[in-house]
Motif scaffolding. Structure first.
Motif, PDB file in Angstrom:
ATOM      1  N   PRO A 279      18.048   6.816 108.221  1.00 40.48           N
ATOM      2  CA  PRO A 279      16.831   7.513 107.764  1.00 40.48           C
ATOM      3  C   PRO A 279      15.696   7.477 108.782  1.00 40.48           C
ATOM      4  O   PRO A 279      15.409   6.450 109.388  1.00 40.48           O
ATOM      5  N   LEU A 280      15.060   8.632 108.941  1.00 40.15           N
ATOM      6  CA  LEU A 280      13.927   8.792 109.850  1.00 40.15           C
ATOM      7  C   LEU A 280      12.713   9.229 109.040  1.00 40.15           C
ATOM      8  O   LEU A 280      12.754  10.231 108.321  1.00 40.15           O
ATOM      9  N   SER A 281      11.628   8.472 109.138  1.00 39.96           N
ATOM     10  CA  SER A 281      10.407   8.807 108.403  1.00 39.96           C
ATOM     11  C   SER A 281       9.451   9.574 109.303  1.00 39.96           C
ATOM     12  O   SER A 281       9.368   9.333 110.515  1.00 39.96           O
ATOM     13  N   PHE A 282       8.723  10.507 108.693  1.00 40.56           N
ATOM     14  CA  PHE A 282       7.717  11.265 109.426  1.00 40.56           C
ATOM     15  C   PHE A 282       6.718  11.874 108.457  1.00 40.56           C
ATOM     16  O   PHE A 282       6.885  11.799 107.230  1.00 40.56           O
ATOM     17  N   LEU A 283       5.676  12.456 109.017  1.00 39.27           N
ATOM     18  CA  LEU A 283       4.683  13.171 108.234  1.00 39.27           C
ATOM     19  C   LEU A 283       4.931  14.666 108.386  1.00 39.27           C
ATOM     20  O   LEU A 283       4.899  15.195 109.508  1.00 39.27           O
ATOM     21  N   VAL A 313       3.153  -4.466 110.712  1.00 37.49           N
ATOM     22  CA  VAL A 313       2.390  -4.948 109.563  1.00 37.49           C
ATOM     23  C   VAL A 313       2.909  -4.375 108.248  1.00 37.49           C
ATOM     24  O   VAL A 313       3.157  -5.117 107.292  1.00 37.49           O
ATOM     25  N   VAL A 314       3.078  -3.051 108.182  1.00 38.97           N
ATOM     26  CA  VAL A 314       3.498  -2.431 106.928  1.00 38.97           C
ATOM     27  C   VAL A 314       4.971  -2.700 106.648  1.00 38.97           C
ATOM     28  O   VAL A 314       5.355  -2.925 105.498  1.00 38.97           O
ATOM     29  N   TRP A 315       5.804  -2.705 107.710  1.00 39.27           N
ATOM     30  CA  TRP A 315       7.244  -2.860 107.533  1.00 39.27           C
ATOM     31  C   TRP A 315       7.760  -4.229 107.942  1.00 39.27           C
ATOM     32  O   TRP A 315       8.990  -4.425 108.057  1.00 39.27           O
ATOM     33  N   ASN A 316       6.856  -5.177 108.168  1.00 35.50           N
ATOM     34  CA  ASN A 316       7.248  -6.551 108.475  1.00 35.50           C
ATOM     35  C   ASN A 316       8.252  -6.647 109.623  1.00 35.50           C
ATOM     36  O   ASN A 316       9.135  -7.511 109.637  1.00 35.50           O
ATOM     37  N   GLY A 317       8.136  -5.730 110.582  1.00 36.77           N
ATOM     38  CA  GLY A 317       9.017  -5.772 111.739  1.00 36.77           C
ATOM     39  C   GLY A 317      10.350  -5.099 111.543  1.00 36.77           C
ATOM     40  O   GLY A 317      11.142  -4.999 112.489  1.00 36.77           O
ATOM     41  N   TYR A 318      10.662  -4.641 110.352  1.00 36.05           N
ATOM     42  CA  TYR A 318      11.927  -3.952 110.118  1.00 36.05           C
ATOM     43  C   TYR A 318      11.868  -2.539 110.686  1.00 36.05           C
ATOM     44  O   TYR A 318      10.823  -1.897 110.714  1.00 36.05           O
ATOM     45  N   GLY A 319      13.010  -2.041 111.105  1.00 38.80           N
ATOM     46  CA  GLY A 319      13.071  -0.697 111.645  1.00 38.80           C
ATOM     47  C   GLY A 319      12.609  -0.633 113.090  1.00 38.80           C
ATOM     48  O   GLY A 319      12.526  -1.643 113.796  1.00 38.80           O
ATOM     49  N   ALA A 412       2.204  15.257 104.415  1.00 37.37           N
ATOM     50  CA  ALA A 412       3.006  14.586 103.390  1.00 37.37           C
ATOM     51  C   ALA A 412       4.016  13.650 104.035  1.00 37.37           C
ATOM     52  O   ALA A 412       4.679  14.001 105.014  1.00 37.37           O
ATOM     53  N   PHE A 413       4.114  12.445 103.490  1.00 39.73           N
ATOM     54  CA  PHE A 413       5.143  11.500 103.922  1.00 39.73           C
ATOM     55  C   PHE A 413       6.511  11.979 103.452  1.00 39.73           C
ATOM     56  O   PHE A 413       6.659  12.525 102.356  1.00 39.73           O
ATOM     57  N   THR A 414       7.514  11.709 104.261  1.00 38.38           N
ATOM     58  CA  THR A 414       8.894  11.916 103.840  1.00 38.38           C
ATOM     59  C   THR A 414       9.797  11.060 104.707  1.00 38.38           C
ATOM     60  O   THR A 414       9.364  10.468 105.696  1.00 38.38           O
ATOM     61  N   TYR A 415      11.046  10.946 104.331  1.00 44.72           N
ATOM     62  CA  TYR A 415      12.076  10.522 105.272  1.00 44.72           C
ATOM     63  C   TYR A 415      13.340  11.286 104.932  1.00 44.72           C
ATOM     64  O   TYR A 415      13.625  11.562 103.778  1.00 44.72           O
ATOM     65  N   LEU A 491      13.870   3.923 109.880  1.00 43.00           N
ATOM     66  CA  LEU A 491      13.727   2.961 108.798  1.00 43.00           C
ATOM     67  C   LEU A 491      14.916   2.013 108.693  1.00 43.00           C
ATOM     68  O   LEU A 491      16.060   2.393 108.969  1.00 43.00           O
ATOM     69  N   SER A 492      14.632   0.811 108.269  1.00 45.47           N
ATOM     70  CA  SER A 492      15.664  -0.167 107.933  1.00 45.47           C
ATOM     71  C   SER A 492      15.362  -0.707 106.552  1.00 45.47           C
ATOM     72  O   SER A 492      14.225  -1.100 106.265  1.00 45.47           O
TER      73      SER A 492
END
Length: 522
Positions: A279-283, A313-319, A412-415, A491-492
């Motif tokens: 999964p890839l997140s983007f706006l 910070v938001v993803w705690n280092g994941y991804g 808009a956020f998406t992934y 994303l992870s």
């Protein structure tokens, strides 16, 4: 075929048992029992031929099946097709279907269902499959147990397009001649999978029970699978700590809770099962309206975003911070220029250059929990810091689907899932033919570039991987210039589970495609 790497190398082992107590695996699966999981948020529907949100796929992957499954290296494995052949010129694919398979309502499965699904149902409802069928010259069924695809030209990603996430098999006897979107069976799904829907109590749980007619002898091992709807993040963590639920699928608990929960005795953690989706997140930036229709404004947005801080910070280092439209975990990725490092000064210069007047914009977060809300707040702060005022418009999953599908947003956020190949999971977000109002899983931003359309077409059917790579590198370079969307992060989603649960993930599509194999140690 390529091999894939872990979504986040080195941060977590692919499968770790953590805690003071060692859990010893039993060699023979235990039959029976009930597995309790969290699903977050509650799916808007379980008809995954129409609705392909992550939560819908998580649950309905145990109800519906594709012709094939895929291992962690994206190699195909049998599912509803027990075998297949590919002609020497890679233009003809012949699938031999399993005999004796039944849908959960007792009706037999045959080539008729495959033909209906591929030529009628999914071509109307699913942009991913519609893109695949553009490369098919003919699809025929010489008998009840065989389907034959003849392609217009060799199409490299074709063999990876038969996952349940791309092409779930739909029962023709329930959908032929109906309005697919309004068919009452959308609320009581019927598939060939290892489980069937017993009850869906909205806002509380989704209860699946063993399909007694499942085609795989001795499967599933579990009698029942219950997905609990727990809206509050703290309550989801507590439910796992108390073992009200034994599994927290990826994304069902807030990132900041994962390290604490993973340290508990008898808890296992895995990042496996995302190899196919990547999964890839983007706006989404609505290219149809000002100021998003100006490429320099879109570039300014990229420079304004402190994406490394968001990842930390938001993803705690994941991804991993995204470098463009293709994730580094699927074939044909290339890191090309221009890259957009965090540079608020450059963002302000671009905004001044185009005479941006400070028009307030609407930002639509993904309604998938506190992590996503926090992410929206950080984006709002980053944009405000360079002079772009943003108002956050929160909604539920159904509302998010509606607003994005009707293009009723500014940002808009998406992934989106990459589906193992750029031709399957990436092209749909950028080619002009996928600008289809009413579908939130295609080219929602409205970007249109004839050059990109042509290059995606050529890359999909190029004869060699080297030729495909050259074209995809050009595509990535052009998209990096045009910035149709603002790429955020690869994303992870680590899953946490009680170590007494075995074989939880056995395919590249994760928990949603694996529960027919799962069992619980007594």
């Amino acid at each position: 075929m390529m091999s894939t790497t872990s979504l986040r190398q080195g941060a977590l082992a692919l499968s770790l048992c953590l805690g003071a107590t060692t859990v010893f695996a039993q060699e023979t699966p235990v039959e029976g029992g009930r597995l309790d999981l969290v699903v977050q948020p509650e799916p808007p529907s379980l008809m995954i031929g129409i609705t392909t949100n992550g939560p819908s796929l998580l649950v309905a992957g145990s109800i519906y099946e594709g012709l094939l499954k895929y291992d962690s290296n994206l190699e195909p494995m049998p599912s509803l097709a027990e075998s297949w052949e590919v002609s020497d010129d890679a233009m003809t694919y012949t699938f031999h279907l399993r005999k004796g398979v039944k849908f959960s309502d007792g009706e037999p499965f045959s080539a008729k269902d495959v033909m209906f699904t591929f030529t009628k149902f999914l071509t109307e409802t699913n942009p991913k499959w519609r893109e695949v069928m553009r490369h098919v010259e003919t699809l025929e069924s010489p008998d009840d147990n065989t389907v034959v695809f003849k392609l217009k030209a060799p199409y490299g990603p074709f063999i990876r397009s038969f996952s349940y996430t791309v092409s779930p098999i739909i029962p023709a006897h329930l959908y032929e001649g109906t309005d697919f979107a309004k068919n009452p069976n959308n609320d009581k799904p019927v598939g060939t999978g290892p489980f069937e829907l017993k009850e869906w109590k909205k806002g509380a749980y989704i209860d699946l029970v063993k399909n007694p007619d499942y085609w795989a002898e001795g499967k599933p091992h579990l009698d029942e699978v219950v997905y609990h709807v727990v809206p509050d993040a703290a309550s989801r963590a507590t439910a796992f700590e108390t073992r009200t639920v034994s599994v927290l699928p990826g994304g069902s608990v807030e990132n900041f809770d994962i390290p604490r929960l993973a340290k508990e005795e008898g808890v296992c953690v895995t990042e496996k099962g995302w190899e196919y989706n990547s999964p890839l997140s983007f706006l989404w930036l609505n290219n149809r309206t000002a100021p998003m229709d100006n490429v320099k404004f879109r570039q300014a947005v990229m420079y304004a975003l402190n994406r490394p801080l968001m990842q930390k910070v938001v993803w705690n280092g994941y991804g991993k911070v995204a470098t463009g439209p293709i994730t580094s975990t699927i074939p044909f990725y290339d890191k090309v220029d221009p890259q957009y490092d965090y540079d608020p000064k450059k963002a302000k210069e671009l905004l001044k250059e185009i005479g941006y007047d400070g028009k307030p914009l609407r930002l639509l977060p993904l309604p998938y929990g506190e992590t996503w809300q926090r992410w929206a707040e950080v984006v709002k702060q980053n944009l405000a810091a360079v002079g772009i005022p943003v108002e956050i418009e929160s909604t539920d999953v159904a509302g998010w689907n509606q607003k994005t599908a009707q293009w009723d947003y500014d940002i808009a956020f998406t992934y989106l899932y990459q589906n193992g190949d750029p031709a399957l999971g990436v092209a749909r977000n950028y080619i002009s033919s996928q600008i289809v109002k009413g579908n939130p899983f295609a080219n929602v931003e409205g970007y249109s570039n004839p050059e990109i359309d042509q290059m995606f077409d050529e890359a999909a059917v190029a004869a060699t991987d080297a030729e495909r790579q050259a074209l995809y590198t050009k595509i990535q370079t052009q998209l990096q210039e045009d910035v149709p969307v603002a790429w955020l992060q690869e994303l992870s989603f680590p899953a946490l589970y009680d170590c007494k649960v075995h074989d939880l993930i056995s395919t590249a599509n994760g928990i949603g495609n694996s529960l027919g194999e799962a069992w619980i140690e007594k």
